[in-house]
Design a protein around this motif. Structure first.
Motif, short mmCIF file in Angstrom:
data_model
loop_
_atom_site.label_atom_id
_atom_site.label_comp_id
_atom_site.label_asym_id
_atom_site.label_seq_id
_atom_site.Cartn_x
_atom_site.Cartn_y
_atom_site.Cartn_z
N UNK A 116 0.81 -1.22 0.00
CA UNK A 116 0.00 0.00 0.00
C UNK A 116 0.85 1.28 0.00
N UNK A 117 2.06 1.17 -0.55
CA UNK A 117 2.97 2.34 -0.56
C UNK A 117 2.40 3.52 -1.36
N UNK A 118 1.41 3.27 -2.20
CA UNK A 118 0.81 4.36 -3.00
C UNK A 118 0.15 5.42 -2.10
N UNK A 119 -0.10 5.07 -0.85
CA UNK A 119 -0.71 6.03 0.07
C UNK A 119 0.29 7.10 0.52
N UNK A 120 1.58 6.82 0.37
CA UNK A 120 2.61 7.73 0.89
C UNK A 120 2.48 9.15 0.32
N UNK A 164 -2.98 7.36 7.69
CA UNK A 164 -2.03 6.36 8.17
C UNK A 164 -2.65 5.33 9.08
N UNK A 165 -3.76 5.70 9.72
CA UNK A 165 -4.40 4.77 10.68
C UNK A 165 -5.47 3.89 10.06
N UNK A 166 -5.70 4.05 8.76
CA UNK A 166 -6.76 3.28 8.10
C UNK A 166 -6.43 1.79 8.17
N UNK A 167 -7.25 1.02 8.87
CA UNK A 167 -6.90 -0.38 9.17
C UNK A 167 -7.01 -1.30 7.95
N UNK A 168 -7.61 -0.83 6.86
CA UNK A 168 -7.71 -1.71 5.69
C UNK A 168 -6.41 -1.69 4.87
N UNK A 169 -5.49 -0.80 5.20
CA UNK A 169 -4.22 -0.76 4.46
C UNK A 169 -3.17 -1.60 5.18
#
Ligand SMILES: Nc1nc(O)c(N)c(N[C@@H]2O[C@H](COP(=O)(O)O)[C@@H](O)[C@H]2O)n1
Length: 161
Positions: free
Chosen positions: A47-51, A67-72
Motif C-alpha cells: 500500500x505504498x501508494x498512500x505515501x 495512516x491509521x486506516x486499518x484496511x491498508x
C-alpha cells in the motif's frame, strides 16, 4: 515536576508531533513530524501508494487518519522500527527549529509525558500507566542536542586559541 503535553494549543504544544514545524529528511520536506511518521508505516508495503497522499495531507490530523486506516497493509517490520523512525524525525525537528529547541532545553531534567487519553504506547493513557514512548524520545533528543551543542561550544573555544 512532570511536564504534560498533548494538543498543539495547550502548554508545551510544540512537543506534539502535530505542531507546525516542518522537517526535511533524505531530501523530502514534510509539513509535520506526524506526516513523516504516518507515511513511514507504508514504505515497501503493497500500500505504498498512500505515501504521496499522506505527504500532501493538508493537516496532521488528515495525515494521521490516512495512516491509521486499518484496511491498508503496513510494512512488516513497523513495530520494530517505529520508535527509531520517530526519534529520527523528532531529532530533526528540534535541530531545525531554534525557538522550540530552546523550549525543549529549558525543561532541564523534567519528566516529559504525552498526556494522550487513548494512546498507551506513545502516551501515558487515561490512567497514566502508558509507556510514554514519545516523552522518552523527547528526553533522549534533549540529551543528544545538549551533548552536540556542548561539543560544538568546546570546539569553538579551541578554535579561538
Ligand atoms: N489523535 C491524536 N491527536 C493528537 O493531537 C496527538 N498528538 C496524537 N498523538 C500522536 O499520534 C501518533 C501515533 O499514531 P499511531 O497510533 O501510531 O497511528 C503519535 O505521533 C502520537 O504522538 N494523536
Amino acid at each position: 515536576m512532570t511536564i504534560y503535553f498533548y494538543k498543539v494549543w495547550q502548554p508545551y504544544g510544540c512537543f506534539s508531533n502535530f505542531s507546525p514545524h516542518g522537517i526535511k529528511i533524505q531530501g523530502t520536506y514534510w509539513s509535520t513530524v506526524e506526516h513523516y511518521y504516518q507515511a513511514q508505516k507504508f514504505v515497501g508495503s503493497k500500500d505504498a501508494a498512500i505515501i504521496p497522499l499522506i505527504h500532501q495531507a493538508t493537516t496532521p490530523e488528515e495525515a494521521a487518519a490516512l495512516g491509521r486506516c486499518s484496511s491498508r497493509q503496513m510494512r512488516a517490520d513497523w513495530h520494530q522500527v517505529k520508535t527509531q523512525v520517530m526519534r529520527e524525525a523528532v531529532l530533526k525537528k528540534f535541530l531545525t527549529h531554534t525557538e522550540i529547541r530552546d523550549i525543549l532545553l529549558g525543561t532541564g531534567e523534567e519528566l516529559l509525558v504525552e498526556n494522550s487519553p487513548n494512546d498507551y504506547f506513545w502516551g501515558c493513557g487515561i490512567n497514566k500507566t502508558g509507556e510514554n514512548h514519545l516523552g522518552k524520545v523527547l528526553m533522549s533528543v534533549r540529551e543528544e542536542i545538549r551533548k552536540r551543542f556542548s561539543v560544538t561550544a568546546i570546539a569553538e573555544k579551541h578554535l579561538q586559541y
